[in-house]
Motif scaffolding. Structure first.
Motif, PDB file in Angstrom:
ATOM      1  N   VAL A   1       0.627  -2.322  -7.817  1.00 14.31           N
ATOM      2  CA  VAL A   1       1.072  -0.948  -7.609  1.00 14.31           C
ATOM      3  C   VAL A   1       0.019  -0.222  -6.777  1.00 14.31           C
ATOM      4  O   VAL A   1      -1.168  -0.264  -7.093  1.00 14.31           O
ATOM      5  CB  VAL A   1       1.291  -0.212  -8.952  1.00 14.31           C
ATOM      6  N   PHE A   2       0.469   0.468  -5.720  1.00 16.04           N
ATOM      7  CA  PHE A   2      -0.440   1.181  -4.833  1.00 16.04           C
ATOM      8  C   PHE A   2      -0.002   2.634  -4.709  1.00 16.04           C
ATOM      9  O   PHE A   2       1.181   2.973  -4.876  1.00 16.04           O
ATOM     10  CB  PHE A   2      -0.474   0.521  -3.453  1.00 16.04           C
ATOM     11  N   ASN A   3      -0.941   3.504  -4.389  1.00 16.75           N
ATOM     12  CA  ASN A   3      -0.647   4.930  -4.297  1.00 16.75           C
ATOM     13  C   ASN A   3       0.286   5.243  -3.139  1.00 16.75           C
ATOM     14  O   ASN A   3       1.129   6.135  -3.241  1.00 16.75           O
ATOM     15  CB  ASN A   3      -1.945   5.728  -4.149  1.00 16.75           C
ATOM     16  N   THR A   4       0.139   4.545  -2.029  1.00 16.89           N
ATOM     17  CA  THR A   4       0.945   4.834  -0.846  1.00 16.89           C
ATOM     18  C   THR A   4       1.456   3.537  -0.238  1.00 16.89           C
ATOM     19  O   THR A   4       0.952   2.438  -0.522  1.00 16.89           O
ATOM     20  CB  THR A   4       0.114   5.584   0.221  1.00 16.89           C
ATOM     21  N   LEU A   5       2.456   3.708   0.632  1.00 13.46           N
ATOM     22  CA  LEU A   5       2.995   2.566   1.363  1.00 13.46           C
ATOM     23  C   LEU A   5       1.933   1.971   2.275  1.00 13.46           C
ATOM     24  O   LEU A   5       1.827   0.750   2.416  1.00 13.46           O
ATOM     25  CB  LEU A   5       4.216   3.002   2.172  1.00 13.46           C
ATOM     26  N   GLN A   6       1.119   2.834   2.891  1.00 19.20           N
ATOM     27  CA  GLN A   6       0.074   2.340   3.788  1.00 19.20           C
ATOM     28  C   GLN A   6      -0.922   1.461   3.031  1.00 19.20           C
ATOM     29  O   GLN A   6      -1.376   0.432   3.548  1.00 19.20           O
ATOM     30  CB  GLN A   6      -0.643   3.515   4.456  1.00 19.20           C
ATOM     31  N   ASP A   7      -1.295   1.858   1.805  1.00 24.26           N
ATOM     32  CA  ASP A   7      -2.216   1.042   1.002  1.00 24.26           C
ATOM     33  C   ASP A   7      -1.610  -0.324   0.702  1.00 24.26           C
ATOM     34  O   ASP A   7      -2.306  -1.352   0.745  1.00 24.26           O
ATOM     35  CB  ASP A   7      -2.549   1.763  -0.309  1.00 24.26           C
ATOM     36  N   ALA A   8      -0.314  -0.348   0.398  1.00 27.44           N
ATOM     37  CA  ALA A   8       0.346  -1.620   0.087  1.00 27.44           C
ATOM     38  C   ALA A   8       0.400  -2.518   1.318  1.00 27.44           C
ATOM     39  O   ALA A   8       0.195  -3.738   1.230  1.00 27.44           O
ATOM     40  CB  ALA A   8       1.754  -1.364  -0.446  1.00 27.44           C
ATOM     41  N   GLU A   9       0.654  -1.927   2.487  1.00 22.88           N
ATOM     42  CA  GLU A   9       0.717  -2.733   3.704  1.00 22.88           C
ATOM     43  C   GLU A   9      -0.661  -3.273   4.080  1.00 22.88           C
ATOM     44  O   GLU A   9      -0.789  -4.409   4.550  1.00 22.88           O
ATOM     45  CB  GLU A   9       1.302  -1.901   4.849  1.00 22.88           C
ATOM     46  N   LEU A  10      -1.712  -2.473   3.875  1.00 27.55           N
ATOM     47  CA  LEU A  10      -3.069  -2.961   4.129  1.00 27.55           C
ATOM     48  C   LEU A  10      -3.421  -4.112   3.187  1.00 27.55           C
ATOM     49  O   LEU A  10      -4.058  -5.090   3.582  1.00 27.55           O
ATOM     50  CB  LEU A  10      -4.071  -1.816   3.974  1.00 27.55           C
ATOM     51  N   ALA A  11      -3.013  -3.977   1.914  1.00 28.37           N
ATOM     52  CA  ALA A  11      -3.255  -5.056   0.953  1.00 28.37           C
ATOM     53  C   ALA A  11      -2.490  -6.315   1.351  1.00 28.37           C
ATOM     54  O   ALA A  11      -2.997  -7.444   1.217  1.00 28.37           O
ATOM     55  CB  ALA A  11      -2.840  -4.606  -0.448  1.00 28.37           C
ATOM     56  N   GLN A  12      -1.273  -6.128   1.868  1.00 24.88           N
ATOM     57  CA  GLN A  12      -0.487  -7.283   2.321  1.00 24.88           C
ATOM     58  C   GLN A  12      -1.205  -8.005   3.454  1.00 24.88           C
ATOM     59  O   GLN A  12      -1.285  -9.246   3.476  1.00 24.88           O
ATOM     60  CB  GLN A  12       0.893  -6.812   2.783  1.00 24.88           C
ATOM     61  N   THR A  13      -1.751  -7.239   4.395  1.00 25.63           N
ATOM     62  CA  THR A  13      -2.492  -7.845   5.508  1.00 25.63           C
ATOM     63  C   THR A  13      -3.742  -8.554   5.010  1.00 25.63           C
ATOM     64  O   THR A  13      -4.094  -9.643   5.472  1.00 25.63           O
ATOM     65  CB  THR A  13      -2.869  -6.766   6.532  1.00 25.63           C
ATOM     66  N   ARG A  14      -4.412  -7.937   4.030  1.00 25.11           N
ATOM     67  CA  ARG A  14      -5.638  -8.542   3.503  1.00 25.11           C
ATOM     68  C   ARG A  14      -5.335  -9.863   2.793  1.00 25.11           C
ATOM     69  O   ARG A  14      -6.070 -10.852   2.972  1.00 25.11           O
ATOM     70  CB  ARG A  14      -6.310  -7.577   2.541  1.00 25.11           C
ATOM     71  N   LEU A  15      -4.269  -9.900   1.998  1.00 28.62           N
ATOM     72  CA  LEU A  15      -3.911 -11.137   1.315  1.00 28.62           C
ATOM     73  C   LEU A  15      -3.495 -12.214   2.303  1.00 28.62           C
ATOM     74  O   LEU A  15      -3.731 -13.411   2.076  1.00 28.62           O
ATOM     75  CB  LEU A  15      -2.794 -10.893   0.301  1.00 28.62           C
ATOM     76  N   GLU A  16      -2.896 -11.788   3.420  1.00 24.20           N
ATOM     77  CA  GLU A  16      -2.489 -12.772   4.426  1.00 24.20           C
ATOM     78  C   GLU A  16      -3.712 -13.440   5.049  1.00 24.20           C
ATOM     79  O   GLU A  16      -3.709 -14.645   5.318  1.00 24.20           O
ATOM     80  CB  GLU A  16      -1.658 -12.082   5.502  1.00 24.20           C
TER      81      GLU A  16
ATOM     82  N   THR B   1       5.608 -14.538   4.075  1.00 21.88           N
ATOM     83  CA  THR B   1       6.974 -14.762   3.576  1.00 21.88           C
ATOM     84  C   THR B   1       7.027 -14.724   2.054  1.00 21.88           C
ATOM     85  O   THR B   1       8.112 -14.593   1.482  1.00 21.88           O
ATOM     86  CB  THR B   1       7.499 -16.112   4.066  1.00 21.88           C
ATOM     87  N   ASN B   2       5.876 -14.857   1.383  1.00 22.94           N
ATOM     88  CA  ASN B   2       5.836 -14.801  -0.080  1.00 22.94           C
ATOM     89  C   ASN B   2       5.498 -13.413  -0.592  1.00 22.94           C
ATOM     90  O   ASN B   2       5.260 -13.245  -1.787  1.00 22.94           O
ATOM     91  CB  ASN B   2       4.798 -15.796  -0.614  1.00 22.94           C
ATOM     92  N   MET B   3       5.449 -12.416   0.308  1.00 24.24           N
ATOM     93  CA  MET B   3       5.087 -11.060  -0.101  1.00 24.24           C
ATOM     94  C   MET B   3       6.170 -10.082   0.357  1.00 24.24           C
ATOM     95  O   MET B   3       6.785 -10.256   1.416  1.00 24.24           O
ATOM     96  CB  MET B   3       3.732 -10.657   0.501  1.00 24.24           C
ATOM     97  N   ASN B   4       6.402  -9.064  -0.450  1.00 23.78           N
ATOM     98  CA  ASN B   4       7.351  -8.002  -0.121  1.00 23.78           C
ATOM     99  C   ASN B   4       6.780  -6.665  -0.538  1.00 23.78           C
ATOM    100  O   ASN B   4       6.141  -6.560  -1.602  1.00 23.78           O
ATOM    101  CB  ASN B   4       8.699  -8.224  -0.818  1.00 23.78           C
ATOM    102  N   VAL B   5       6.994  -5.666   0.298  1.00 25.85           N
ATOM    103  CA  VAL B   5       6.564  -4.305  -0.001  1.00 25.85           C
ATOM    104  C   VAL B   5       7.801  -3.494  -0.352  1.00 25.85           C
ATOM    105  O   VAL B   5       8.803  -3.509   0.370  1.00 25.85           O
ATOM    106  CB  VAL B   5       5.829  -3.677   1.198  1.00 25.85           C
ATOM    107  N   HIS B   6       7.751  -2.769  -1.477  1.00 20.20           N
ATOM    108  CA  HIS B   6       8.861  -1.936  -1.935  1.00 20.20           C
ATOM    109  C   HIS B   6       8.362  -0.500  -2.039  1.00 20.20           C
ATOM    110  O   HIS B   6       7.369  -0.229  -2.723  1.00 20.20           O
ATOM    111  CB  HIS B   6       9.364  -2.400  -3.307  1.00 20.20           C
ATOM    112  N   ALA B   7       9.018   0.398  -1.327  1.00 24.63           N
ATOM    113  CA  ALA B   7       8.583   1.791  -1.335  1.00 24.63           C
ATOM    114  C   ALA B   7       9.773   2.683  -1.045  1.00 24.63           C
ATOM    115  O   ALA B   7      10.840   2.231  -0.624  1.00 24.63           O
ATOM    116  CB  ALA B   7       7.475   2.020  -0.316  1.00 24.63           C
ATOM    117  N   ASN B   8       9.582   3.967  -1.258  1.00 27.45           N
ATOM    118  CA  ASN B   8      10.612   4.959  -0.999  1.00 27.45           C
ATOM    119  C   ASN B   8      10.077   5.886   0.081  1.00 27.45           C
ATOM    120  O   ASN B   8       9.646   6.997  -0.177  1.00 27.45           O
ATOM    121  CB  ASN B   8      10.937   5.740  -2.276  1.00 27.45           C
ATOM    122  N   ASP B   9      10.050   5.381   1.326  1.00 28.09           N
ATOM    123  CA  ASP B   9       9.489   6.129   2.434  1.00 28.09           C
ATOM    124  C   ASP B   9      10.469   6.046   3.593  1.00 28.09           C
ATOM    125  O   ASP B   9      10.728   4.978   4.120  1.00 28.09           O
ATOM    126  CB  ASP B   9       8.130   5.551   2.850  1.00 28.09           C
ATOM    127  N   MET B  10      11.015   7.177   4.019  1.00 28.97           N
ATOM    128  CA  MET B  10      12.042   7.172   5.061  1.00 28.97           C
ATOM    129  C   MET B  10      11.493   6.702   6.398  1.00 28.97           C
ATOM    130  O   MET B  10      12.225   6.235   7.262  1.00 28.97           O
ATOM    131  CB  MET B  10      12.646   8.571   5.220  1.00 28.97           C
TER     132      MET B  10
END
Length: 284
Positions: free
Chosen positions: A8-23, A30-39
């Motif tokens: 769980v991350f505070n913002t969508l940007q934090d989650a995307e940065l974490a996704q890049t870091r894990l990559e 392909t084993n990661m997905n980001v779920h957020a409510n951001d238009m």
């Protein structure tokens, strides 16, 4: 057996940065997905940016997230914390889900999520409860930008933990040398010598035929000499090794933390109901 880890991350940007870091650490995108409510987020499961009303967009985003958890846990008997994940997204947060096939990598992925800024959902839920949260309401509207900013100003509850490890240090040692030594020794030995002894003595007697014969006698002289023979024998062995002992040491330290107290203040009932309080008279 594949397992899904949710960060769980505070913002969508934090989650995307974490996704890049894990990559970069070897986790396939392909084993990661980001779920957020951001238009404005094209990577969000709520869809690409559209001109739909906010309410319709929120409903679509949350419906997709609910569909994800239904695929993960089924339609019934979902754990209570699933609602907390929905609530985190409703309040402007984002989820990063990682599918881990190798069980030996679970701890590594979990540590990487925390290192990338993932929050503790249990701690966050306690903060929500202190302001009246009792559970996820799927009919509740998504937080506006102002509500998200106001909630981000909440006082964090901090807890320090002590992790006691150990490291090996060199405290000394033993170095054993083997060298040849020479020690003077003295031993006594009796030596025997044989020498020829010639003795002449006067004789006065008539000579016989035997006395007129030629002949000779040979006497050999001998002497003993010392002979040194050395024999080496092993009289002692020095065995070099080491033994291991264990001891328990108690570490005393202090940990810091913060506590957040919520105090409700009383308001003016008349003003709250829309009534105008009477003017205060001041004597002339």
């Amino acid at each position: 057996m594949s397992q899904t880890i949710i960060g769980v991350f505070n913002t969508l940007q934090d989650a995307e940065l974490a996704q890049t870091r894990l990559e970069t650490e070897g986790v396939a995108r392909t084993n990661m997905n980001v779920h957020a409510n951001d238009m404005s987020a094209s990577t969000s499961v709520s869809g690409d940016a559209t001109d739909r009303p906010a309410g319709e967009h929120h409903e679509g985003a949350m419906a997709r997230i609910e569909h994800f958890f239904k695929n993960l846990f089924g339609d019934h008997d979902q754990p209570e914390e699933i609602g907390h994940y929905h609530e985190a997204v409703r309040r402007g947060g984002a989820l990063l889900t990682v599918d881990v096939i190798d069980e030996s990598s679970i701890e590594r992925v979990r540590d990487a999520l925390y290192a990338a800024g993932a929050i503790d959902i249990d701690t966050r839920v306690e903060q929500w409860r202190s302001t009246g949260y009792s559970g996820y309401d799927r009919n509740a509207p998504a937080y506006t930008a102002d509500e998200i900013a106001a909630e981000r100003q909440a006082f964090p509850v901090v807890k320090e933990s002590v992790e006691v490890g150990k490291r090996e240090v060199q405290t000394g040692g033993v170095r054993v040398y083997s060298r040849v030594t020479e020690t003077p020794v003295s031993e006594s030995v009796n030596l025997r010598e044989e020498h020829a002894n010639i003795e002449r003595r006067p004789v006065d007697r008539p000579a016989t035929v035997a006395d007129l014969k030629e002949g000779f006698v040979e006497i050999r002289e001998t002497a003993e000499q010392p002979v040194v023979a050395k024999t080496a024998r092993v009289v002692e062995e020095v065995v070099v090794g080491k033994e291991e002992t264990n001891r328990t040491e108690t570490i005393h330290d202090t940990v810091r933390g913060t506590e957040v107290e919520v105090e409700r203040t009383a308001g003016n009932r008349d003003v709250a109901d829309g009534a105008v309080p009477p003017a205060k008279k001041t004597p002339l």
